[in-house]
Design an enzyme around this catalytic site. Sequence first.
Site, PDB file in Angstrom:
ATOM      1  N   GLU A 166       0.801  -1.224   0.000  1.00  0.00           N
ATOM      2  CA  GLU A 166       0.000   0.000   0.000  1.00  0.00           C
ATOM      3  C   GLU A 166       0.838   1.280   0.000  1.00  0.00           C
ATOM      4  O   GLU A 166       0.686   2.142   0.876  1.00  0.00           O
ATOM      5  CB  GLU A 166      -0.974  -0.017   1.185  1.00  0.00           C
ATOM      6  CG  GLU A 166      -1.899  -1.228   1.156  1.00  0.00           C
ATOM      7  CD  GLU A 166      -2.788  -1.365   2.386  1.00  0.00           C
ATOM      8  OE1 GLU A 166      -2.729  -0.474   3.271  1.00  0.00           O
ATOM      9  OE2 GLU A 166      -3.532  -2.349   2.469  1.00  0.00           O
ATOM     10  N   ASN A 207       2.135  -4.654  -3.390  1.00  0.00           N
ATOM     11  CA  ASN A 207       0.736  -5.027  -3.177  1.00  0.00           C
ATOM     12  C   ASN A 207      -0.060  -3.791  -2.778  1.00  0.00           C
ATOM     13  O   ASN A 207       0.387  -2.994  -1.951  1.00  0.00           O
ATOM     14  CB  ASN A 207       0.686  -6.078  -2.050  1.00  0.00           C
ATOM     15  CG  ASN A 207      -0.659  -6.724  -1.861  1.00  0.00           C
ATOM     16  OD1 ASN A 207      -1.254  -7.232  -2.796  1.00  0.00           O
ATOM     17  ND2 ASN A 207      -1.152  -6.719  -0.628  1.00  0.00           N
ATOM     18  N   HIS A 243     -10.305  -6.157  -2.330  1.00  0.00           N
ATOM     19  CA  HIS A 243     -11.352  -6.053  -1.309  1.00  0.00           C
ATOM     20  C   HIS A 243     -12.508  -5.296  -1.970  1.00  0.00           C
ATOM     21  O   HIS A 243     -12.523  -4.063  -1.996  1.00  0.00           O
ATOM     22  CB  HIS A 243     -10.845  -5.307  -0.076  1.00  0.00           C
ATOM     23  CG  HIS A 243      -9.777  -6.035   0.670  1.00  0.00           C
ATOM     24  ND1 HIS A 243     -10.005  -7.259   1.275  1.00  0.00           N
ATOM     25  CD2 HIS A 243      -8.474  -5.729   0.903  1.00  0.00           C
ATOM     26  CE1 HIS A 243      -8.890  -7.662   1.863  1.00  0.00           C
ATOM     27  NE2 HIS A 243      -7.950  -6.765   1.648  1.00  0.00           N
ATOM     28  N   GLU A 271      -5.985 -10.616  -1.960  1.00  0.00           N
ATOM     29  CA  GLU A 271      -6.787 -10.506  -0.732  1.00  0.00           C
ATOM     30  C   GLU A 271      -8.278 -10.441  -1.063  1.00  0.00           C
ATOM     31  O   GLU A 271      -9.038  -9.668  -0.470  1.00  0.00           O
ATOM     32  CB  GLU A 271      -6.364  -9.266   0.071  1.00  0.00           C
ATOM     33  CG  GLU A 271      -4.883  -9.246   0.419  1.00  0.00           C
ATOM     34  CD  GLU A 271      -4.449  -8.026   1.218  1.00  0.00           C
ATOM     35  OE1 GLU A 271      -5.308  -7.423   1.911  1.00  0.00           O
ATOM     36  OE2 GLU A 271      -3.260  -7.669   1.171  1.00  0.00           O
ATOM     37  N   ASP A 273     -12.049 -10.522  -1.285  1.00  0.00           N
ATOM     38  CA  ASP A 273     -13.336 -10.752  -0.634  1.00  0.00           C
ATOM     39  C   ASP A 273     -14.327  -9.771  -1.247  1.00  0.00           C
ATOM     40  O   ASP A 273     -13.937  -8.743  -1.817  1.00  0.00           O
ATOM     41  CB  ASP A 273     -13.283 -10.643   0.899  1.00  0.00           C
ATOM     42  CG  ASP A 273     -12.624  -9.377   1.420  1.00  0.00           C
ATOM     43  OD1 ASP A 273     -12.739  -8.311   0.772  1.00  0.00           O
ATOM     44  OD2 ASP A 273     -11.991  -9.426   2.485  1.00  0.00           O
TER      45      ASP A 273
END
Length: 457
Positions: A166, A207, A243, A271, A273
């Site tokens: 990030e 990432n 996400h 990641e 979801d």
Amino acid sequence: MRTSRTSRTFRNLLRTGLAGLVAGIGLFAAGTVPAHAADAPLRDLAAAKGKVIGTAVTGSKLTGTYGDLAGGQFSSLTPGNAMKWGTVEPTQGTFNWSEADQIVAFAQAHNQQVRGHTLVWHSQNPSWLTNGTWTSAQLGSLLQNHISTEVGRYKGKIAAWDVVNEPFNEDGTYRSTLWYNGLGSDYIANALTWAHAADPAAKLYINDYNVEGVNAKSTALYNLVRSLKAAGVPIDGVGLQAHLILGQVPSTLQQNIQRFADLGVDVAVTELDIRMALPSDSTKLAQQKADFTSVVAACVAVSRCVNVTVWGFSDSDSWVDSTFPGYGAATPYDANYAPKPAYYGIAEALGGTTTTPPPTGACTAAYSVTSQWNTGFTGQVTISCSGAALSSWNVSWTYGAGQQITQAWNAGCTQSGAAVSCANASYNGTVADGSSVSFGFNASWSGSNPVPAVTLG
């Protein structure tokens, strides 16, 4: 398989012999496949496509059903928190590798890769680091030592590292962090170089989130990766966290994956979801399945997209509910480890052929005693659906006190000893979403009339 709270309730009612109480239990529709009816585990389907399918895990949970699913369905594990700086070095010079070691050992025992997460981040750092006063030279030395120590410890055991996590703001500028403010943007190239020195075989990633589609932030990441490669910095891939919110998969996802691949780096969805406003229902679960399918299919379509990792595979292990109030149900499994439609969406995107069962608990049956006299009683069973529909049904139970069915209506019932089985009539097998059907019966009893545990199928 985990025993449901509902089935435990039935057993308690049976023991106490309470009559006239209502009991409900989850139902799979007659003729549907059982849980995990994909033609192979997800990891095998992914391998056939040349991909890796992963999940973030918590080390202490890697037992029982959670461990069975983590080991059986996935080919890669990401420690959710166990490798972050605040966990591994809470006090300067004092290390705690216990959970990280546990996850690595589990992965090795189950022939899985490990994705290391994460070496350089602005969050979840130890207080001694964030509250310290450091010169640039001191800060650089601390960072190099952390990377060398952690990557070196797991040399040869980690397939890929999220080295820098990030680094960007939404507009594509560099995020103001301990690292950027103290070391400038060179901290990224240095971190990658130090990680490569500690384990030359590990794949090294940058990432970030909200970089799934083509936008200002993903373009900044693209330009960074291009410049790093031009400078000869060891950079092997980019991680798109994913996400996502229900119904908001970026339309440019595959295009974005492809443009990074065209730079000569791998891409991983790291990641994944997909959260929804609670409560969930059949419409939302169907959209979630479509969204998971879309994301995984985009990765399958690009040869250099190598890994899709879900950020926790069960709703009971998701970060979403506590982070986004009012949202949840973001993973492929429900809180009781039953596969949701999203699981089958992943399987289908990986080339599996599946039939999706109704959501766990979407259809229920309730047994009640509507009237009772000294030698007999009238009973009723009501089958209700919310979030699924049935085309046929069968209800069965075993009496515990010698009760005998003497007459039934709106169902065909047979009894053998204590075992009773009732199937729908020709006219009431269909139970639409949001509706219910009932059947009744007369029966004899003597002494006691405990409510039985009802099962449906």
